[in-house]
Write a protein that holds these residues in place. Sequence first.
Motif, PDB file in Angstrom:
ATOM      1  N   ALA A 196       0.797  -0.824   0.112  1.00 56.44           N
ATOM      2  CA  ALA A 196       0.341  -0.056   0.043  1.00 56.44           C
ATOM      3  C   ALA A 196       0.620   1.207  -0.079  1.00 56.44           C
ATOM      4  O   ALA A 196       0.131   2.514  -0.632  1.00 56.44           O
ATOM      5  CB  ALA A 196      -0.992   0.173   1.516  1.00 56.44           C
ATOM      6  N   LEU A 197       1.690   1.245   0.478  1.00 64.10           N
ATOM      7  CA  LEU A 197       2.636   2.569   0.864  1.00 64.10           C
ATOM      8  C   LEU A 197       3.680   2.335  -0.398  1.00 64.10           C
ATOM      9  O   LEU A 197       3.541   4.078  -0.705  1.00 64.10           O
ATOM     10  CB  LEU A 197       3.849   2.322   1.445  1.00 64.10           C
ATOM     11  N   LEU A 198       3.753   1.736  -1.486  1.00 60.40           N
ATOM     12  CA  LEU A 198       4.838   1.878  -2.494  1.00 60.40           C
ATOM     13  C   LEU A 198       3.753   2.592  -3.699  1.00 60.40           C
ATOM     14  O   LEU A 198       3.116   3.386  -4.353  1.00 60.40           O
ATOM     15  CB  LEU A 198       5.018   0.109  -3.569  1.00 60.40           C
ATOM     16  N   GLU A 199       1.601   1.939  -3.142  1.00 59.97           N
ATOM     17  CA  GLU A 199       1.103   2.705  -4.530  1.00 59.97           C
ATOM     18  C   GLU A 199       0.955   4.037  -3.977  1.00 59.97           C
ATOM     19  O   GLU A 199       0.137   4.579  -4.888  1.00 59.97           O
ATOM     20  CB  GLU A 199      -0.372   1.658  -3.868  1.00 59.97           C
ATOM     21  N   MET A 200       0.769   4.150  -3.027  1.00 62.47           N
ATOM     22  CA  MET A 200       0.632   5.886  -2.487  1.00 62.47           C
ATOM     23  C   MET A 200       1.667   6.728  -2.710  1.00 62.47           C
ATOM     24  O   MET A 200       1.005   7.647  -3.227  1.00 62.47           O
ATOM     25  CB  MET A 200       0.706   5.868  -1.198  1.00 62.47           C
ATOM     26  N   ALA A 201       2.983   6.294  -2.804  1.00 64.80           N
ATOM     27  CA  ALA A 201       3.760   6.985  -3.697  1.00 64.80           C
ATOM     28  C   ALA A 201       3.601   7.008  -5.300  1.00 64.80           C
ATOM     29  O   ALA A 201       4.038   8.878  -6.189  1.00 64.80           O
ATOM     30  CB  ALA A 201       5.188   6.457  -4.202  1.00 64.80           C
ATOM     31  N   ASP A 202       2.583   6.971  -6.124  1.00 65.92           N
ATOM     32  CA  ASP A 202       2.166   6.854  -7.400  1.00 65.92           C
ATOM     33  C   ASP A 202       3.285   6.754  -8.429  1.00 65.92           C
ATOM     34  O   ASP A 202       3.052   8.116  -9.500  1.00 65.92           O
ATOM     35  CB  ASP A 202       1.011   8.156  -6.885  1.00 65.92           C
ATOM     36  N   GLY A 203       4.618   6.410  -7.848  1.00 59.63           N
ATOM     37  CA  GLY A 203       5.369   6.289  -9.127  1.00 59.63           C
ATOM     38  C   GLY A 203       6.523   7.091  -9.099  1.00 59.63           C
ATOM     39  O   GLY A 203       6.996   7.410 -10.285  1.00 59.63           O
ATOM     40  N   ASP A 204       5.769   8.182  -8.025  1.00 55.35           N
ATOM     41  CA  ASP A 204       7.401   9.321  -7.560  1.00 55.35           C
ATOM     42  C   ASP A 204       8.107   8.761  -6.365  1.00 55.35           C
ATOM     43  O   ASP A 204       7.729   8.657  -5.861  1.00 55.35           O
ATOM     44  CB  ASP A 204       6.189   9.850  -7.028  1.00 55.35           C
ATOM     45  N   GLY A 205       9.882   8.596  -7.452  1.00 53.82           N
ATOM     46  CA  GLY A 205      10.694   8.429  -6.243  1.00 53.82           C
ATOM     47  C   GLY A 205      10.374   9.426  -4.922  1.00 53.82           C
ATOM     48  O   GLY A 205      10.578   8.382  -3.755  1.00 53.82           O
ATOM     49  N   ARG A 206      10.862  10.425  -5.852  1.00 46.48           N
ATOM     50  CA  ARG A 206      11.019  11.365  -4.389  1.00 46.48           C
ATOM     51  C   ARG A 206      10.074  11.104  -3.023  1.00 46.48           C
ATOM     52  O   ARG A 206       9.999  11.367  -2.187  1.00 46.48           O
ATOM     53  CB  ARG A 206      11.302  12.510  -4.829  1.00 46.48           C
ATOM     54  N   ALA A 207       9.129  11.194  -3.508  1.00 41.67           N
ATOM     55  CA  ALA A 207       7.388  11.286  -2.819  1.00 41.67           C
ATOM     56  C   ALA A 207       7.373   9.687  -1.871  1.00 41.67           C
ATOM     57  O   ALA A 207       7.283   9.686  -0.593  1.00 41.67           O
ATOM     58  CB  ALA A 207       6.484  10.790  -3.573  1.00 41.67           C
ATOM     59  N   LEU A 208       7.860   8.501  -2.301  1.00 40.19           N
ATOM     60  CA  LEU A 208       8.435   6.972  -2.153  1.00 40.19           C
ATOM     61  C   LEU A 208       9.021   7.494  -0.720  1.00 40.19           C
ATOM     62  O   LEU A 208       8.737   7.246  -0.142  1.00 40.19           O
ATOM     63  CB  LEU A 208       8.609   6.174  -2.788  1.00 40.19           C
ATOM     64  N   LEU A 209      10.106   7.966  -1.103  1.00 41.61           N
ATOM     65  CA  LEU A 209      11.020   8.246   0.460  1.00 41.61           C
ATOM     66  C   LEU A 209      10.614   9.401   1.650  1.00 41.61           C
ATOM     67  O   LEU A 209      11.085   9.035   2.342  1.00 41.61           O
ATOM     68  CB  LEU A 209      12.871   8.739  -0.243  1.00 41.61           C
ATOM     69  N   ASN A 210      10.004  10.007   0.844  1.00 49.23           N
ATOM     70  CA  ASN A 210       8.895  11.262   1.891  1.00 49.23           C
ATOM     71  C   ASN A 210       8.578  10.592   2.857  1.00 49.23           C
ATOM     72  O   ASN A 210       8.410  10.649   3.953  1.00 49.23           O
ATOM     73  CB  ASN A 210       8.912  11.986   1.054  1.00 49.23           C
ATOM     74  N   LEU A 211       7.752   9.307   2.341  1.00 52.54           N
ATOM     75  CA  LEU A 211       7.019   8.827   3.096  1.00 52.54           C
ATOM     76  C   LEU A 211       7.736   7.198   3.272  1.00 52.54           C
ATOM     77  O   LEU A 211       7.202   7.497   4.662  1.00 52.54           O
ATOM     78  CB  LEU A 211       6.004   7.575   2.506  1.00 52.54           C
ATOM     79  N   VAL A 212       8.541   6.928   2.911  1.00 52.13           N
ATOM     80  CA  VAL A 212       9.458   6.359   3.858  1.00 52.13           C
ATOM     81  C   VAL A 212       9.776   6.681   5.308  1.00 52.13           C
ATOM     82  O   VAL A 212      10.249   6.183   6.259  1.00 52.13           O
ATOM     83  CB  VAL A 212      10.230   5.535   3.296  1.00 52.13           C
ATOM     84  N   GLU A 213      10.825   8.192   5.136  1.00 47.57           N
ATOM     85  CA  GLU A 213      10.842   8.917   6.336  1.00 47.57           C
ATOM     86  C   GLU A 213       9.775   9.228   7.367  1.00 47.57           C
ATOM     87  O   GLU A 213      10.213   8.778   7.834  1.00 47.57           O
ATOM     88  CB  GLU A 213      11.480  10.544   5.542  1.00 47.57           C
ATOM     89  N   GLN A 214       9.011   9.432   6.913  1.00 44.68           N
ATOM     90  CA  GLN A 214       7.996   9.731   7.935  1.00 44.68           C
ATOM     91  C   GLN A 214       7.698   8.470   8.967  1.00 44.68           C
ATOM     92  O   GLN A 214       7.503   8.633  10.024  1.00 44.68           O
ATOM     93  CB  GLN A 214       6.312   9.992   7.406  1.00 44.68           C
ATOM     94  N   VAL A 215       7.115   7.339   7.767  1.00 47.15           N
ATOM     95  CA  VAL A 215       6.848   5.708   8.825  1.00 47.15           C
ATOM     96  C   VAL A 215       8.146   5.778   9.695  1.00 47.15           C
ATOM     97  O   VAL A 215       7.768   5.004  10.597  1.00 47.15           O
ATOM     98  CB  VAL A 215       6.694   4.618   7.960  1.00 47.15           C
TER      99      VAL A 215
END
Length: 434
Positions: A196-215
């Motif tokens: 689900a976290l990967l899907e939340m990033a919607d193909g945006d690598g920078r958005a994924l890393l920001n989400l990872v940092e939050q989690v």
Amino acid sequence: MADLFDQEGTPESAPRPLADRLRPERLADVIGQEQVLGPEGALTVMLEAGALGSVIFWGPPGVGKTTIARLLAKETDLHFHQISAIFSGVADLKKVFEAAKQRRRAGQGTLLFVDEIHRFNKAQQDSFLPHMEDGTILLVGATTENPSFELNRAVLSRAQVLVLERLSVEELEHLARRAEAELGRELPLDARARGALLEMADGDGRALLNLVEQVMAWRLEGPLSTEALTQRLMRRAAQYDKSGDGHYNLISALHKSVRGSDPDAALYWFCRMLEGGEDPRFLARRLTRMAVEDIGLADPQAQSVCLESWQTYERLGSPEGELALAQSVIYLALAPKSNAGYAAYKAARRSAKATGSEPPPKHILNAPTAMMKEQGFGAGYAYDHDQEDAFSGQDYFPETMGRTEYYAPVERGFERDLKKRVEYFARLRRERNG
């Protein structure tokens, strides 16, 4: 002008975002973009030939445009200078070009990376041309908008457009593992929540890393489930610009899904546009156009269905009114298709334009005055209702033009009946005109 993104002078101990810490050091470390960085990719071929030219990177946010530009400068020993079209004006550009000239005189080339290059106006874009041509700068532009529409033809003729694609789930997973290695621990998520976290990033690598940092910043006793994750994190809004490429790409996808008689795909793209904040009235207009253009007289009711669903939306408003529009999407997708009326209209318009001011034949003109009767107006006109089958078979085209056929109904839906009528009248016309 100082580089807006220059981090020189920043203390070593200063906190750095995860995305900055994971910035690749080599092109080979970039995740994704095989079409430009793979063995046969455009950039790989240029670098191997020692002939790197100006390029425009076109793609969504967070797919590596800035990173690749930095690494290109590193691999070609060029000075990297980055500006943003949002913050830079003509005076800033003059300073950039002058600094590049001084470097060139000292034997150092400049790779000028221009983020959001489509934001520059025509004059600003034109200012790059002489410096690109004499080798003062190697331009690398980045844009999220279609360069064909947003960039000057002169700039495009001197640069190669390379399309960068949103990252796949597999590529995002690779990036997540790289982040875990950097942070020294795994994401506190179960398997479904990780997906689900990967899907939340919607193909945006920078958005994924920001989400990872939050989690990773959360203090947790055990792995989170999908439900717990979605309560803590908002899903990233899908990339959709109501005046940009997303708008045109998605309406094209909806239109072609309807034309292709796929109600499921058509509903999906319809809902994607609604989720992106599209005005339902725009969708209602486009659906009505589809009914006229792609269904036409194969199902004359399709147009009425669209107009009624539009009217229903206006009465109910959102969100209830969208259901009426959704039902018209399904109806259009499953309706028999014909563009015979559309094709006939376009063909008739071409003829009308080509024949100019050709007058109607005199026998179908009214003759309200004696002089007009003497001129032959109305002479020989056969009143169709006087015929036994209410059909005279006369020719109504301009005399110099001759009869032309535009409408060719198809063997689908209601047009089957119309085709029979066309053929019936054509047979009668041949019989009565010898």
